[in-house]
Design an enzyme around this catalytic site. Structure first.
Site, PDB file in Angstrom:
ATOM      1  N   LYS A  34       0.829  -1.213   0.000  1.00 34.96           N
ATOM      2  CA  LYS A  34       0.000   0.000   0.000  1.00 34.96           C
ATOM      3  C   LYS A  34       0.859   1.257   0.000  1.00 34.96           C
ATOM      4  O   LYS A  34       0.672   2.162  -0.812  1.00 34.96           O
ATOM      5  CB  LYS A  34      -0.902   0.008   1.245  1.00 34.96           C
ATOM      6  N   ASN A  35       1.819   1.319   0.930  1.00 36.60           N
ATOM      7  CA  ASN A  35       2.578   2.568   1.084  1.00 36.60           C
ATOM      8  C   ASN A  35       3.487   2.863  -0.103  1.00 36.60           C
ATOM      9  O   ASN A  35       3.832   4.013  -0.343  1.00 36.60           O
ATOM     10  CB  ASN A  35       3.388   2.544   2.385  1.00 36.60           C
ATOM     11  N   CYS A 128      -3.772  12.648  13.093  1.00 39.80           N
ATOM     12  CA  CYS A 128      -4.705  11.524  13.013  1.00 39.80           C
ATOM     13  C   CYS A 128      -4.700  10.839  14.367  1.00 39.80           C
ATOM     14  O   CYS A 128      -4.031  11.281  15.290  1.00 39.80           O
ATOM     15  CB  CYS A 128      -4.342  10.582  11.874  1.00 39.80           C
ATOM     16  N   ARG A 133       1.585  13.942  13.655  1.00 43.52           N
ATOM     17  CA  ARG A 133       2.077  13.746  12.286  1.00 43.52           C
ATOM     18  C   ARG A 133       2.348  15.054  11.533  1.00 43.52           C
ATOM     19  O   ARG A 133       1.676  15.382  10.544  1.00 43.52           O
ATOM     20  CB  ARG A 133       1.116  12.840  11.517  1.00 43.52           C
ATOM     21  N   ASP A 320       4.138  -0.118  12.270  1.00 45.04           N
ATOM     22  CA  ASP A 320       2.892  -0.641  11.700  1.00 45.04           C
ATOM     23  C   ASP A 320       2.644  -2.103  12.067  1.00 45.04           C
ATOM     24  O   ASP A 320       1.562  -2.625  11.800  1.00 45.04           O
ATOM     25  CB  ASP A 320       2.881  -0.464  10.169  1.00 45.04           C
ATOM     26  N   ILE A 342       7.614   5.682  17.597  1.00 46.63           N
ATOM     27  CA  ILE A 342       7.375   6.509  16.406  1.00 46.63           C
ATOM     28  C   ILE A 342       6.179   7.445  16.625  1.00 46.63           C
ATOM     29  O   ILE A 342       6.236   8.620  16.283  1.00 46.63           O
ATOM     30  CB  ILE A 342       7.137   5.634  15.155  1.00 46.63           C
ATOM     31  N   ARG A 412      -8.665   0.053   4.394  1.00 50.25           N
ATOM     32  CA  ARG A 412      -7.686   1.000   3.831  1.00 50.25           C
ATOM     33  C   ARG A 412      -6.403   0.271   3.459  1.00 50.25           C
ATOM     34  O   ARG A 412      -5.697   0.705   2.551  1.00 50.25           O
ATOM     35  CB  ARG A 412      -7.341   2.082   4.874  1.00 50.25           C
TER      36      ARG A 412
HETATM   37  C1  UD1 Z   1       4.765   6.431   6.692  1.00 47.11           C
HETATM   38  C2  UD1 Z   1       3.796   5.315   6.424  1.00 47.11           C
HETATM   39  C3  UD1 Z   1       3.136   4.853   7.715  1.00 47.11           C
HETATM   40  C4  UD1 Z   1       4.176   4.508   8.757  1.00 47.11           C
HETATM   41  C5  UD1 Z   1       5.195   5.643   8.927  1.00 47.11           C
HETATM   42  C6  UD1 Z   1       6.330   5.287   9.855  1.00 47.11           C
HETATM   43  C7  UD1 Z   1       3.064   5.910   4.192  1.00 47.11           C
HETATM   44  C8  UD1 Z   1       1.949   6.353   3.299  1.00 47.11           C
HETATM   45  N1  UD1 Z   1       2.787   5.805   5.502  1.00 47.11           N
HETATM   46  O1  UD1 Z   1       4.010   7.529   7.179  1.00 47.11           O
HETATM   47  O2  UD1 Z   1       2.333   3.706   7.443  1.00 47.11           O
HETATM   48  O3  UD1 Z   1       3.534   4.292  10.008  1.00 47.11           O
HETATM   49  O4  UD1 Z   1       5.744   6.001   7.650  1.00 47.11           O
HETATM   50  O5  UD1 Z   1       6.953   4.137   9.429  1.00 47.11           O
HETATM   51  O6  UD1 Z   1       4.151   5.614   3.716  1.00 47.11           O
HETATM   52  N2  UD1 Z   1       7.859  13.515  11.797  1.00 47.11           N
HETATM   53  C9  UD1 Z   1       8.279  14.747  12.266  1.00 47.11           C
HETATM   54  N3  UD1 Z   1       8.323  15.789  11.417  1.00 47.11           N
HETATM   55  C10 UD1 Z   1       7.979  15.668  10.109  1.00 47.11           C
HETATM   56  C11 UD1 Z   1       7.567  14.423   9.614  1.00 47.11           C
HETATM   57  C12 UD1 Z   1       7.522  13.348  10.492  1.00 47.11           C
HETATM   58  O7  UD1 Z   1       8.583  14.887  13.451  1.00 47.11           O
HETATM   59  O8  UD1 Z   1       8.034  16.674   9.388  1.00 47.11           O
HETATM   60  C13 UD1 Z   1       7.784  12.360  12.708  1.00 47.11           C
HETATM   61  C14 UD1 Z   1       6.353  11.878  12.878  1.00 47.11           C
HETATM   62  O9  UD1 Z   1       5.665  12.637  13.844  1.00 47.11           O
HETATM   63  C15 UD1 Z   1       6.560  10.453  13.312  1.00 47.11           C
HETATM   64  C16 UD1 Z   1       7.833  10.047  12.554  1.00 47.11           C
HETATM   65  O10 UD1 Z   1       8.452  11.246  12.135  1.00 47.11           O
HETATM   66  O11 UD1 Z   1       6.844  10.414  14.685  1.00 47.11           O
HETATM   67  C17 UD1 Z   1       7.575   9.147  11.376  1.00 47.11           C
HETATM   68  O12 UD1 Z   1       6.722   9.827  10.474  1.00 47.11           O
HETATM   69  P1  UD1 Z   1       6.870   9.641   8.907  1.00 47.11           P
HETATM   70  O13 UD1 Z   1       8.009   8.748   8.597  1.00 47.11           O
HETATM   71  O14 UD1 Z   1       6.827  10.982   8.282  1.00 47.11           O
HETATM   72  O15 UD1 Z   1       5.530   8.888   8.556  1.00 47.11           O
HETATM   73  P2  UD1 Z   1       4.666   9.007   7.231  1.00 47.11           P
HETATM   74  O16 UD1 Z   1       5.554   9.195   6.067  1.00 47.11           O
HETATM   75  O17 UD1 Z   1       3.544   9.939   7.414  1.00 47.11           O
END
Ligand code: UD1
Length: 433
Positions: A34-35, A128, A133, A320, A342, A412
């Site tokens: 999915k991702n 969420c 996030r 996940d 995370i 989803r």
């Molecule tokens: C992706 C995955 C999700 C998975 C996550 C972590 C997709 C569509 N989704 O989500 O299933 O759970 O990776 O493996 O690929 N963070 C910050 N600042 C930022 C961005 C992120 O502090 O600007 C933090 C977030 O709060 C979180 C961590 O980084 O604690 C991981 O987030 P991130 O890797 O960005 O997750 P997604 O890409 O949204």
């Protein structure tokens, strides 16, 4: 409405009935990731040619992404596991708020839109259930590449100044290895002028899959899968046909845990074992024998004993799979310590597992799980995608028949989970109300 009325309404929502106590056996198929598929679809925005992906899972999130891309003018056609996308004419650079808010990954479209058009207006996705996030890293990276960004009324207005509206290669060091930020910046940098180096990037297999696709489209990306990615910008990208999405490592991990929680021998395929190393190690540590070959994994659980996990960015144990692994640990011999590093709010499945007789104490983002002899079936609700999967797993192992609601989350990310599990011996049915 009284609490009892609310509760009875909950039971009447679509749900799965999961009959516990059946052994699993045979081979279960894993769909495309999915991702990966979601972000590969947004890469279609980078070219006027056709992009064709295969091994795309049939999920509501994929339908949502198709709708969002269509709102920008992308022609999207789906046939079985193939999706063809053509962004020859982009009629908009503003995905609508309702759609972006319902599918966080669609925010990542800001990168390719800026790269291709030099402007984009994308609503901030918001938090969420599992955590806040933020997207600060995505924005910081785009600014470093020369975008001018303003946030007005919850919408990011991004523009590339200059006559040719082209981003410029830059050195970027991410504060944290965010998957989404890495993918957003990567998709923006491929069409930038000059070379970018992006440090402290996410090393997840889905990032590698994106880099592979971009290279097949004519990009020059190296280092994906390591902490530093280098991108030599090119003027344009071409299309790509028949690009296969990698197998879903989270779905594969969920099925391996389904086998372990039911103490069943099961073959799971296709799997890329290196995508699951941390998970496979924990499954071995807790008492599962794994036969790994080129196409899949056969798991043979012995007595399951408690092991500790801490979620981490790849190559660590994935967040996940924290909830499904916790479901498994509720039935293990001994006490397991499960730490979520995370997300700040990813323990909501604990209360539901307790309703099924699990013995769990929570201290902040740590759960202490004392294995019990047997779970007992109950009506339970998955609060997010992976929590819902954990409820199905717990139901497979429980005494009696559980009702698992929250299917809007499950659908989803799991492609026809009940048919797949029923195909290997589970007894699950979907009730419309
Ligand atoms: C992706 C995955 C999700 C998975 C996550 C972590 C997709 C569509 N989704 O989500 O299933 O759970 O990776 O493996 O690929 N963070 C910050 N600042 C930022 C961005 C992120 O502090 O600007 C933090 C977030 O709060 C979180 C961590 O980084 O604690 C991981 O987030 P991130 O890797 O960005 O997750 P997604 O890409 O949204």
């Amino acid at each position: 409405m009284t609490a009892a009325a609310i509760a009875s309404q909950e039971i009447l929502k679509p749900h799965l009935t999961v009959a516990g106590g059946h052994s699993l056996g045979g081979t279960i198929r894993v769909s495309g990731a999915k991702n990966s598929a979601l972000v590969l679809m947004t890469a279609s925005l980078l070219t006027a040619d056709t992009l064709e992906l295969c091994n795309v899972p049939d999920l509501t999130d994929i339908g949502g992404m198709s709708e969002i891309l269509a709102s920008l003018g992308v022609k999207v056609e789906r046939q079985a596991d193939r999706v063809r996308l053509n962004a020859a004419v982009l009629s908009s650079s503003e995905p609508p708020y309702e759609l972006v808010n319902s599918l966080r990954a669609s925010f990542f479209s800001i990168g390719p839109l800026l790269g291709r058009l030099g402007h984009a207006k994308v609503p901030l996705p918001g938090g969420c259930r599992i955590g806040a996030r933020p997207v600060v890293e995505h924005i910081r990276g785009l600014k470093a590449l020369g975008a001018v960004i303003q946030v007005e009324h919850g919408i990011i207005h991004a523009n590339v100044p200059g006559p040719n509206k082209r981003l410029k290669g830059a050195s970027i060091i991410l504060d944290c290895p965010s998957v989404g930020a890495t993918e957003t910046i990567l998709m923006a940098a491929v069409l930038a002028e000059g070379t970018s180096t992006i440090e402290n990037v996410a090393q997840e297999p889905e990032v590698q899959d994106l880099a592979n696709l971009l290279n097949r489209m004519g990009a020059r990306v190296s280092g994906a899968g390591s902490p530093v990615i280098t991108v030599e910008g090119v003027e344009s990208l071409h299309g790509c046909l028949d690009y296969p999405v990698i197998p879903d490592r989270i779905e594969a991990g969920t099925f391996l845990m389904a086998a372990a929680i039911t103490r069943s021998r099961l073959r799971v395929e296709p799997v890329v074992p290196e995508h699951l190393n941390a998970v496979l190690q924990k499954l071995r540590d807790c008492g599962c024998h794994l036969d790994i070959d080129a196409t899949g994994i056969t798991i043979t659980p012995k007595e399951i004993t408690a092991v500790d996990i801490t979620t981490q960015p790849f190559p660590g144990f994935p967040t996940d799979l924290q909830a499904p692994f916790m479901a498994l640990m509720t039935t293990a011999r001994g006490t397991s310590v499960i730490t979520e590093r995370i997300y700040e709010n990813r323990m909501q499945h604990v209360g539901e597992l307790q309703r099924m007789g699990a013995s769990i104490r929570v201290d902040g983002n740590t759960a202490i799980v004392e294995g019990v002899f047997r779970l007992s079936a109950a009506p339970v609700k998955g609060s997010d995608l992976r929590a819902s999967a954990a409820m199905v797993l717990a139901g497979l192992a429980a005494d009696g028949t559980s009702k698992v609601s929250g299917l809007q989350h499950l659908d989803r990310g799991y492609d026809d989970i009940e048919a797949k599990l029923n195909g290997v011996g589970a007894v699950i049915s979907r009730q419309a109300s």
